[in-house]
Design a protein around this motif. Sequence first.
Motif, PDB file in Angstrom:
ATOM      1  N   LYS A 133      -2.215  13.110   0.096  1.00 38.10           N
ATOM      2  CA  LYS A 133      -1.798  12.340   0.714  1.00 38.10           C
ATOM      3  C   LYS A 133      -2.212  10.972   0.531  1.00 38.10           C
ATOM      4  N   PRO A 134      -1.535  10.023   0.304  1.00 36.55           N
ATOM      5  CA  PRO A 134      -2.515   8.626   0.665  1.00 36.55           C
ATOM      6  C   PRO A 134      -1.953   8.420   1.964  1.00 36.55           C
ATOM      7  N   HIS A 135      -3.337   7.951   2.483  1.00 35.38           N
ATOM      8  CA  HIS A 135      -3.675   7.471   3.994  1.00 35.38           C
ATOM      9  C   HIS A 135      -2.694   6.744   4.002  1.00 35.38           C
ATOM     10  N   ILE A 136      -1.585   6.323   5.013  1.00 37.38           N
ATOM     11  CA  ILE A 136      -0.602   5.244   5.628  1.00 37.38           C
ATOM     12  C   ILE A 136      -1.644   4.637   6.683  1.00 37.38           C
ATOM     13  N   GLY A 137      -2.143   3.420   6.803  1.00 34.47           N
ATOM     14  CA  GLY A 137      -3.073   2.500   7.529  1.00 34.47           C
ATOM     15  C   GLY A 137      -1.675   2.134   8.982  1.00 34.47           C
ATOM     16  N   GLN A 138      -0.858   1.203   7.955  1.00 36.82           N
ATOM     17  CA  GLN A 138       0.372   0.550   8.853  1.00 36.82           C
ATOM     18  C   GLN A 138       1.554   0.433   7.800  1.00 36.82           C
TER      19      GLN A 138
ATOM     20  N   ALA B 132       5.678 -11.723   5.701  1.00 39.44           N
ATOM     21  CA  ALA B 132       4.277 -12.643   5.455  1.00 39.44           C
ATOM     22  C   ALA B 132       3.707 -12.306   7.181  1.00 39.44           C
ATOM     23  N   GLU B 133       3.953 -11.555   7.581  1.00 31.04           N
ATOM     24  CA  GLU B 133       2.761 -10.582   8.725  1.00 31.04           C
ATOM     25  C   GLU B 133       2.143  -9.804   7.733  1.00 31.04           C
ATOM     26  N   VAL B 134       2.196  -9.167   6.275  1.00 33.34           N
ATOM     27  CA  VAL B 134       1.432  -8.392   6.357  1.00 33.34           C
ATOM     28  C   VAL B 134      -0.011  -9.076   5.023  1.00 33.34           C
ATOM     29  N   LEU B 135       1.359  -9.820   4.394  1.00 30.37           N
ATOM     30  CA  LEU B 135       0.464 -10.882   3.459  1.00 30.37           C
ATOM     31  C   LEU B 135      -1.049 -11.667   4.830  1.00 30.37           C
ATOM     32  N   THR B 136      -0.582 -11.843   5.982  1.00 32.06           N
ATOM     33  CA  THR B 136      -1.643 -12.997   6.649  1.00 32.06           C
ATOM     34  C   THR B 136      -3.003 -11.688   7.052  1.00 32.06           C
ATOM     35  N   HIS B 137      -1.913 -10.476   7.771  1.00 34.33           N
ATOM     36  CA  HIS B 137      -3.124  -9.283   8.024  1.00 34.33           C
ATOM     37  C   HIS B 137      -3.449  -9.284   5.956  1.00 34.33           C
ATOM     38  N   LEU B 138      -3.654  -9.104   5.309  1.00 36.76           N
ATOM     39  CA  LEU B 138      -4.258  -8.280   4.072  1.00 36.76           C
ATOM     40  C   LEU B 138      -5.140  -9.730   4.013  1.00 36.76           C
TER      41      LEU B 138
ATOM     42  N   THR C 134      -7.957  -3.330   5.627  1.00 35.36           N
ATOM     43  CA  THR C 134      -7.218  -2.957   5.421  1.00 35.36           C
ATOM     44  C   THR C 134      -7.895  -0.448   5.243  1.00 35.36           C
ATOM     45  N   LEU C 135      -7.604  -0.224   5.917  1.00 35.41           N
ATOM     46  CA  LEU C 135      -8.096   0.867   5.405  1.00 35.41           C
ATOM     47  C   LEU C 135      -6.984   2.082   5.463  1.00 35.41           C
ATOM     48  N   GLY C 136      -7.102   2.328   4.452  1.00 37.57           N
ATOM     49  CA  GLY C 136      -5.417   3.048   4.117  1.00 37.57           C
ATOM     50  C   GLY C 136      -4.226   2.070   3.386  1.00 37.57           C
ATOM     51  N   LYS C 137      -3.225   2.096   2.991  1.00 40.92           N
ATOM     52  CA  LYS C 137      -1.733   2.029   2.520  1.00 40.92           C
ATOM     53  C   LYS C 137      -1.653   1.027   4.191  1.00 40.92           C
ATOM     54  N   ILE C 138      -0.513   0.041   2.763  1.00 38.02           N
ATOM     55  CA  ILE C 138       0.663  -0.945   3.667  1.00 38.02           C
ATOM     56  C   ILE C 138       1.634  -0.746   3.023  1.00 38.02           C
ATOM     57  N   VAL C 139       2.446   0.088   4.093  1.00 41.47           N
ATOM     58  CA  VAL C 139       4.046   0.460   3.280  1.00 41.47           C
ATOM     59  C   VAL C 139       4.800  -0.404   4.200  1.00 41.47           C
TER      60      VAL C 139
END
Length: 65
Positions: free
Chosen positions: A32-37, A45-51, A56-61
């Motif tokens: 099971k993939p770990h979902i970080g956020q 836009a916030e996702v791209l800034t965060h990346l 990042t630990l885990g997947k971003i969904v």
Amino acid sequence: MPDHGVLSCFESRGTAENVNELLRLFSDNQIKPHIGQRYPLVGAAEVLTHLSESSTLGKIVVTTN
């Protein structure tokens, strides 16, 4: 950004076999993939800034609801 040039060293057939095995394990609920956020689509836009600014630990969904 990380350098992914090392990936060109891997044999593509072996990589495809590994991906197929991972998909099988996922389908069988053995991994099971770990979902970080999770972020709403309106926050893309916030996702791209965060990346770009943090590790990042885990997947971003990104969700649509």
